[in-house]
Design a protein around this motif. Structure first.
Motif, PDB file in Angstrom:
ATOM      1  N   THR A 108     124.783  -4.752  32.114  1.00  0.00           N
ATOM      2  CA  THR A 108     123.846  -5.575  31.358  1.00  0.00           C
ATOM      3  C   THR A 108     123.478  -4.864  30.069  1.00  0.00           C
ATOM      4  N   GLU A 109     123.014  -5.668  29.096  1.00  0.00           N
ATOM      5  CA  GLU A 109     122.698  -5.136  27.774  1.00  0.00           C
ATOM      6  C   GLU A 109     121.406  -5.760  27.261  1.00  0.00           C
ATOM      7  N   PHE A 110     120.839  -5.134  26.234  1.00  0.00           N
ATOM      8  CA  PHE A 110     119.609  -5.664  25.670  1.00  0.00           C
ATOM      9  C   PHE A 110     119.788  -7.036  25.024  1.00  0.00           C
ATOM     10  N   VAL A 111     120.985  -7.328  24.497  1.00  0.00           N
ATOM     11  CA  VAL A 111     121.192  -8.664  23.922  1.00  0.00           C
ATOM     12  C   VAL A 111     121.136  -9.750  24.995  1.00  0.00           C
ATOM     13  N   ASP A 112     121.160  -9.357  26.267  1.00  0.00           N
ATOM     14  CA  ASP A 112     121.067 -10.325  27.356  1.00  0.00           C
ATOM     15  C   ASP A 112     119.631 -10.781  27.621  1.00  0.00           C
ATOM     16  N   VAL A 113     118.653 -10.049  27.121  1.00  0.00           N
ATOM     17  CA  VAL A 113     117.255 -10.359  27.427  1.00  0.00           C
ATOM     18  C   VAL A 113     116.836 -11.710  26.840  1.00  0.00           C
ATOM     19  N   PHE A 114     117.208 -11.977  25.587  1.00  0.00           N
ATOM     20  CA  PHE A 114     116.820 -13.212  24.913  1.00  0.00           C
ATOM     21  C   PHE A 114     117.283 -14.443  25.704  1.00  0.00           C
ATOM     22  N   PRO A 115     118.600 -14.592  25.969  1.00  0.00           N
ATOM     23  CA  PRO A 115     119.022 -15.771  26.732  1.00  0.00           C
ATOM     24  C   PRO A 115     118.456 -15.818  28.142  1.00  0.00           C
ATOM     25  N   THR A 116     118.203 -14.658  28.740  1.00  0.00           N
ATOM     26  CA  THR A 116     117.634 -14.625  30.090  1.00  0.00           C
ATOM     27  C   THR A 116     116.257 -15.259  30.117  1.00  0.00           C
ATOM     28  N   LEU A 117     115.381 -14.855  29.201  1.00  0.00           N
ATOM     29  CA  LEU A 117     114.021 -15.394  29.191  1.00  0.00           C
ATOM     30  C   LEU A 117     114.026 -16.873  28.812  1.00  0.00           C
ATOM     31  N   CYS A 118     114.979 -17.282  27.986  1.00  0.00           N
ATOM     32  CA  CYS A 118     115.104 -18.714  27.686  1.00  0.00           C
ATOM     33  C   CYS A 118     115.458 -19.494  28.946  1.00  0.00           C
TER      34      CYS A 118
END
Length: 492
Positions: free
Chosen positions: A372-382
């Motif tokens: 997993t990566e930090f760029v995954d956080v945005f779509p996850t919370l969406c």
């Protein structure tokens, strides 16, 4: 009311469907959208009890891990705070953001990007932040609906950096490589002082007041709280220092560079600018090494206590059952590993981060080995709140993993770093981490010419001490890793 989820190419339908149904049910019963409490911690490496570090006293972060999912193979995009945060909060990799250092503001490079908090603001959320979320508090002003100081103003005499000394005057006028640049020592045992005498303690108390205010608020909230410690200087009240026995602290192995690796050494970063750090030495001696490790651990436990205050406030306010809590450290940190301090590389210790997500409807007390990566956080919370995933996001939602922790959503995690070759060009290191390997290419920023390849095989070399890129046994795997590495250009 939750809006319909946008179809996403990275979704695993069954897992998403199950998780979405649970989250929709929770939200419908609450009468509004799920809140988000985001906790950012500066320089926090995954050296916590919940990550297997039994010597670390971290009961509150451990509690959060038991309440949610712990990601054991999470990585930042850039091992420097400003660039890392810009990547997470924009959902974009550094080659897209143009942010590579601590000082470049995201909005100076991407003035029109829809950021994570801005997306929540435009979706009807009340949004605010307190402490260090972006590197600069002035970055991303369009994203916030209210100022934290309006609900919880700072108190005079509290929230200090040092409590036992007066700052050295004129520090800002000194040269950056002057050891007296910093206005105090690298660490401070605050003795018998209250938590709120230091910045993080004071901000935790202010954050509690804001959480309490949100309990009577009509809108759902997106509240980001950033803690400074365990960033240098390692300052904390004495009770957190007392949790550790300095004499029992082991000295890390002191290889100054990884064998056969061209760009590994971080040259101590900002540590060298503190007046108590000796100059012109290859390694810190054992006493200073133990002192700094002791300070780092004390500062970690200090921040852990502040995290606990936020979790307790959320429970008391009655909002826990409709709030997503996500905690992350902005990058890793060397505490004398390989004789190195700070971060400033794109290697394992500098890029691996703690990441924990707890939310209503998510089965607790689990962990994942998915990359997993930090760029995954945005779509996850969406996905978790039912918001559309903006087209510019370059990560993948972690929602399938939250539903089933055995799920894998990508082959590799990317990290990058810029470093000037001695006497030569600026080099861009692009590193990918797979289950077994860390593969790194160093290319000239100007010409894209390949300068060096590094390969670490964690199966045979868990300490990451040897570059085996030239070994015949790995000849067949290199093309596949090179292909994965090239995908960073496409924002994959």
């Amino acid at each position: 009311m939750i809006v319909a989820m946008k179809p996403h190419p990275n979704r695993i339908a069954k897992s998403i469907s199950l998780l979405s149904l649970v989250l929709v049910a929770v939200t419908a019963s609450a009468g509004n959208g799920l809140n988000v409490l985001m906790i950012a911690v500066d320089d926090l490496r995954p050296e916590l009890a919940c990550y297997g570090a039994s010597s670390i006293h971290s009961p509150n972060i451990d509690r959060l891990a038991r309440q949610g999912v712990r990601f054991d193979r999470a990585y930042c995009q850039v091992a420097v705070c400003g660039a890392s945060r810009a990547s997470l909060l924009s959902g974009c990799r550094p080659e897209t953001t143009g942010c590579w250092n601590f000082s470049t503001l995201l909005r100076s490079k991407m003035p029109d990007v829809l950021t994570l908090p801005q997306h929540f603001k435009q979706s009807g959320y009340e949004t605010t932040f307190l402490g260090k979320v972006y590197h600069s508090p002035s970055d991303d002003a369009p994203s916030w609906t209210l100022k934290a100081s309006d609900w919880a103003p700072s108190q005079p005499g509290k929230g200090q950096s040092y409590v036992n000394r007066k700052p050295i005057g004129g520090a800002k006028t000194r040269k950056r490589d002057d050891p007296s640049t910093k206005n105090g020592p690298s660490n401070e045992n605050g003795g018998n002082v209250s938590d709120d005498m230091y910045t993080d303690g004071h901000n935790a108390d202010r954050a509690v007041k804001i959480i309490e205010r949100f309990a009577d608020h009509d809108k759902p909230f997106f509240f980001a709280v950033g803690f400074l410690k365990p960033h240098l200087p390692f300052n904390a009240p004495g009770k957190y220092w007392d949790l550790y026995d300095r004499a029992s602290i082991e000295i890390p192995a002191r290889e100054d560079v990884i064998n056969g690796v061209a760009y590994a050494n971080s040259s101590w970063g900002e540590l060298k600018n503190y007046p108590d750090i000796p100059r012109n030495v290859k390694y810190l001696d054992d006493d200073k090494t133990r002192e700094l490790i002791h300070g780092y651990r004390a500062a970690t436990s200090f921040t852990d206590a502040q995290v606990g205050k936020l979790l307790d406030a959320l429970d008391r306010s009655g909002q826990r059952d409709k709030t997503i809590v996500i905690l992350w450290g902005d990058h890793g940190w060397y505490v004398g590993d390989f004789g190195v301090w700070c971060k400033h590389t794109n290697y394992e210790i500098a890029t691996r981060v703690p990441l924990i997500i707890s939310a209503p409807g998510v089965e607790p007390n689990r962990s994942s080995l998915s990359m997993t990566e930090f760029v995954d956080v945005f779509p996850t919370l969406c996905e978790m709140t039912g918001l559309e995933v903006p087209d510019h996001c370059q990560g993948k939602s972690l929602a399938p993993i939250l539903a089933d922790t055995s799920t894998r959503i990508k082959e590799a995690a990317f990290s990058q770093y810029l470093k000037k070759k001695p006497g030569g060009d600026q080099m861009r290191g692009t590193s990918i981490r797979t289950d077994r390997f860390r593969y790194t290419e160093w290319r000239s920023v100007k010409t894209e010419k390949l300068d060096a390849i590094e390969l670490i095989d964690f199966e045979n070399d868990p300490g990451a001490t040897c570059n085996v890129a030239d070994a015949p046994a790995y000849e067949d795997i290199l093309p596949k890793l090179a292909e994965l590495c090239a995908q960073s250009k496409a924002g994959i």
